[in-house]
Design a protein around this motif. Structure first.
Motif, mmCIF file in Angstrom:
data_model
loop_
_atom_site.group_PDB
_atom_site.id
_atom_site.type_symbol
_atom_site.label_atom_id
_atom_site.label_comp_id
_atom_site.label_asym_id
_atom_site.label_seq_id
_atom_site.Cartn_x
_atom_site.Cartn_y
_atom_site.Cartn_z
ATOM 1 N N GLY A 142 0.766 -1.024 -0.186
ATOM 2 C CA GLY A 142 0.001 0.076 -0.011
ATOM 3 C C GLY A 142 0.777 1.271 -0.004
ATOM 4 N N LYS A 143 2.277 1.219 -0.280
ATOM 5 C CA LYS A 143 2.950 2.159 -0.088
ATOM 6 C C LYS A 143 2.540 3.560 -1.219
ATOM 7 N N THR A 144 2.106 2.861 -2.434
ATOM 8 C CA THR A 144 1.858 3.845 -3.515
ATOM 9 C C THR A 144 0.604 4.722 -2.976
ATOM 10 N N THR A 145 -0.361 4.258 -2.728
ATOM 11 C CA THR A 145 -1.751 5.070 -1.974
ATOM 12 C C THR A 145 -1.220 5.901 -0.867
ATOM 13 N N VAL A 146 -0.336 5.512 -0.019
ATOM 14 C CA VAL A 146 0.145 6.507 1.113
ATOM 15 C C VAL A 146 1.048 7.360 0.415
ATOM 16 N N MET A 147 1.766 7.334 -0.434
ATOM 17 C CA MET A 147 2.530 8.163 -1.111
ATOM 18 C C MET A 147 1.608 9.169 -1.729
ATOM 19 N N LEU A 148 0.636 8.591 -2.519
ATOM 20 C CA LEU A 148 -0.305 9.840 -3.269
ATOM 21 C C LEU A 148 -1.032 10.620 -2.280
ATOM 22 N N GLY A 149 -1.584 9.928 -1.271
ATOM 23 C CA GLY A 149 -2.094 10.551 -0.009
ATOM 24 C C GLY A 149 -1.266 11.724 0.751
ATOM 25 N N LEU A 150 -0.383 11.206 0.839
ATOM 26 C CA LEU A 150 0.809 12.069 1.591
ATOM 27 C C LEU A 150 0.947 13.440 0.699
ATOM 28 N N LEU A 151 1.510 13.089 -0.714
ATOM 29 C CA LEU A 151 2.002 14.285 -1.671
ATOM 30 C C LEU A 151 0.689 15.289 -1.536
ATOM 31 N N ARG A 152 -0.813 14.805 -1.713
ATOM 32 C CA ARG A 152 -1.810 15.597 -1.802
ATOM 33 C C ARG A 152 -1.956 16.393 -0.350
ATOM 34 N N ALA A 153 -1.911 15.590 0.431
ATOM 35 C CA ALA A 153 -2.227 16.436 2.083
ATOM 36 C C ALA A 153 -1.314 17.449 2.299
ATOM 37 N N LEU A 154 -0.002 16.998 1.947
ATOM 38 C CA LEU A 154 0.858 18.321 2.247
ATOM 39 C C LEU A 154 0.831 19.326 1.203
ATOM 40 N N ARG A 155 0.354 19.073 0.117
ATOM 41 C CA ARG A 155 0.263 20.151 -0.794
ATOM 42 C C ARG A 155 -1.001 21.104 -0.308
ATOM 43 N N ASP A 156 -2.136 20.217 -0.148
ATOM 44 C CA ASP A 156 -3.259 21.051 0.587
ATOM 45 C C ASP A 156 -2.830 21.834 1.663
ATOM 46 N N ASP A 157 -1.822 21.538 2.394
ATOM 47 C CA ASP A 157 -1.163 22.252 3.386
ATOM 48 C C ASP A 157 -0.578 23.546 3.203
ATOM 49 N N GLY A 158 -0.517 23.819 1.793
ATOM 50 C CA GLY A 158 0.350 24.788 1.303
ATOM 51 C C GLY A 158 1.680 24.602 0.939
ATOM 52 N N LEU A 159 2.179 23.340 1.050
ATOM 53 C CA LEU A 159 3.641 23.155 1.020
ATOM 54 C C LEU A 159 3.813 22.925 -0.489
ATOM 55 N N THR A 160 5.166 23.320 -1.154
ATOM 56 C CA THR A 160 5.486 22.822 -2.522
ATOM 57 C C THR A 160 6.303 21.523 -2.392
#
Length: 441
Positions: free
Chosen positions: A21-39
């Motif tokens: 499940g690391k790919t779904t974790v990766m995608l969720g983490l990328l989007r969550a960090l992006r939604d928090d305003g991070l590049t």
């Protein structure tokens, strides 16, 4: 190695094995960090043509491959320079954390662990705890202690069955001194669709944006994002170096659901050096631009679209016209399309472009996987005869007939001869391996 100013901190998302499940974790983490305003700058460790497109969709920023088997320090430095302007880097590992080539007396050569060590990135290990509880801590402890030099941030427990299951698993992790960064309840809808080469392509997902948004919400509910951000570390960055030079000035690049496997560092390097990329879609029956200097057909899934390609008369005629005076190159699926015929899984033969005599079959499946080192017997666009190239091969198609002159001597990562040598005829060349880079020394 000298550190860049303002090198952003990073993390490696890895696992004990594929399918955790690391790919779904990766995608969720990328989007969550992006939604928090991070590049967020995403990366993929190892030779993967599919995951970077998913990373781009999640992070809104192009993802690049790090490959410590295929790439020298200069190319690794050129790729690491793409993190400029990012607040955090997040890399996704391949297979298990320490899985790599066992060659030159080493184990894990080209592994995700080797990438993490080179970049100084702590590892977040995604563990599927289904069917176990405290025993999962033994797995985590083994991975943490296997290489004491590798920074280890902690674990995300995936597919947790119940609150009781979580409590028992956490007890084991606490006893082993392993930090738990999150616990993901078991959910069947979090699995990305797959086919024979792994995930389907990002462009084929029926509702990728909704899926990624769902992964981000799921992680935000069940993972300590602040702890993950705090665990990220900046390591010694590699010296910047130009990415690979373009093989021509105006490059007609096939790009659709049948031909999409191009390494981002190559196309980015071509553009950075001033080359023009002219996309065209064989599936839409588009011919390469008449004024292109080179037609390049990357890998993909032509076996799934063989009937459409066989009927694409404008595409085939345009490519044949181009090949009369200018170079054409195909990789893997592109190589198959340049051949005389392709037999699909049902045993039906479809007529391809016919610029090479190659006959391939997906009905007679044969698994071909691994790194490749090729020494060219004949030039290809961008490389002279005698040049040594590094790449990767991954397909299930079999060669039924290959009457043309061999293109190269091809070897696996251990130096053993590989069966697929590629071929050439006139201005047309093709290989079953995907080019990563040419050797510089």
């Amino acid at each position: 190695m000298t550190e860049f100013p303002n090198t952003p901190p990073g993390l490696m998302i890895s696992a004990p094995a594929s399918g955790t499940g690391k790919t779904t974790v990766m995608l969720g983490l990328l989007r969550a960090l992006r939604d928090d305003g991070l590049t967020v700058q995403p990366y993929k460790s190892g030779p993967d043509y599919i995951d970077p497109a998913f990373h781009l969709a999640a992070a809104g920023r192009a993802s690049f491959n790090f490959d410590t088997w295929a790439m020298d320090e200069g190319l690794l430095g050129g790729i690491s320079a793409q993190m400029a302007g990012a607040d955090i880097c997040v890399a996704e590992g391949s297979m298990g954390l320490f899985d790599g080539v066992a060659t030159r007396g080493q184990t894990g050569f080209g592994s995700s662990a080797e990438t993490a060590l080179a970049m100084g990135w702590p590892v977040v290990l995604v563990i599927d705890v289904g069917g176990q509880a405290q025993s999962a801590a033994a797995t985590a402890l083994g991975f943490k202690s296997y290489n004491p030099d590798l920074p280890f941030a902690g674990v995300i427990l995936n597919r947790v069955a119940s609150p009781r299951h979580e409590r028992l698993t956490r007890v084991g992790m606490e006893q082993a001194g392993i930090k738990v960064l999150g616990c993901l309840p078991r959910r069947g809808d979090l699995k990305l669709p797959e086919r024979h080469l792994g995930l389907i392509q990002a462009v084929e997902h029926p509702d990728l944006e909704a899926a990624i948004a769902g992964y981000a919400d799921f992680l935000r509910e069940n993972v300590d994002l602040d702890a993950i951000r705090a665990a990220a570390r900046a390591g010694p960055a590699l010296k910047p170096h130009p990415l690979p030079a373009p093989p021509a000035q105006r490059i007609a690049l096939a790009r659709d659901a049948a031909f999409s496997f191009t390494y981002p560092h190559l196309v980015t390097g071509w553009r950075a050096a001033g080359a023009e990329i002219l996309p065209f879609s064989p599936l839409a029956d588009e011919a390469p631009a008449p004024d292109a200097d080179l037609a390049w057909l990357p890998g993909g899934y032509p076996e799934l679209h063989a009937g459409t390609l066989a009927a694409a008369t404008s595409f085939k005629a345009g490519l044949r016209d181009h090949a009369q005076t200018k170079p054409v190159h195909g990789e893997c699926g592109g190589y198959m399309a340049l051949g005389a015929g392709l037999t699909d899984k049902d045993g039906v033969r479809h007529e391809m472009v016919g610029l090479l005599g190659l006959e391939t079959s997906y009905e007679k499946r044969k698994f071909n996987l691994g790194y490749r080192r090729a020494v060219l017997s004949h030039p290809i666009p961008g490389f002279d005869r005698g040049a040594a190239l590094r790449g990767h091969e991954f397909h299930y198609s079999s060669i039924l007939e290959q009457p043309d002159a061999p293109l190269a001597e091809v070897f696996d990562a251990d130096g053993n001869p590989a069966a697929q040598s590629g071929s050439w005829r006139g201005h047309v060349t093709g290989t079953f391996f995907h080019l990563i880079t040419g050797e510089t020394g």
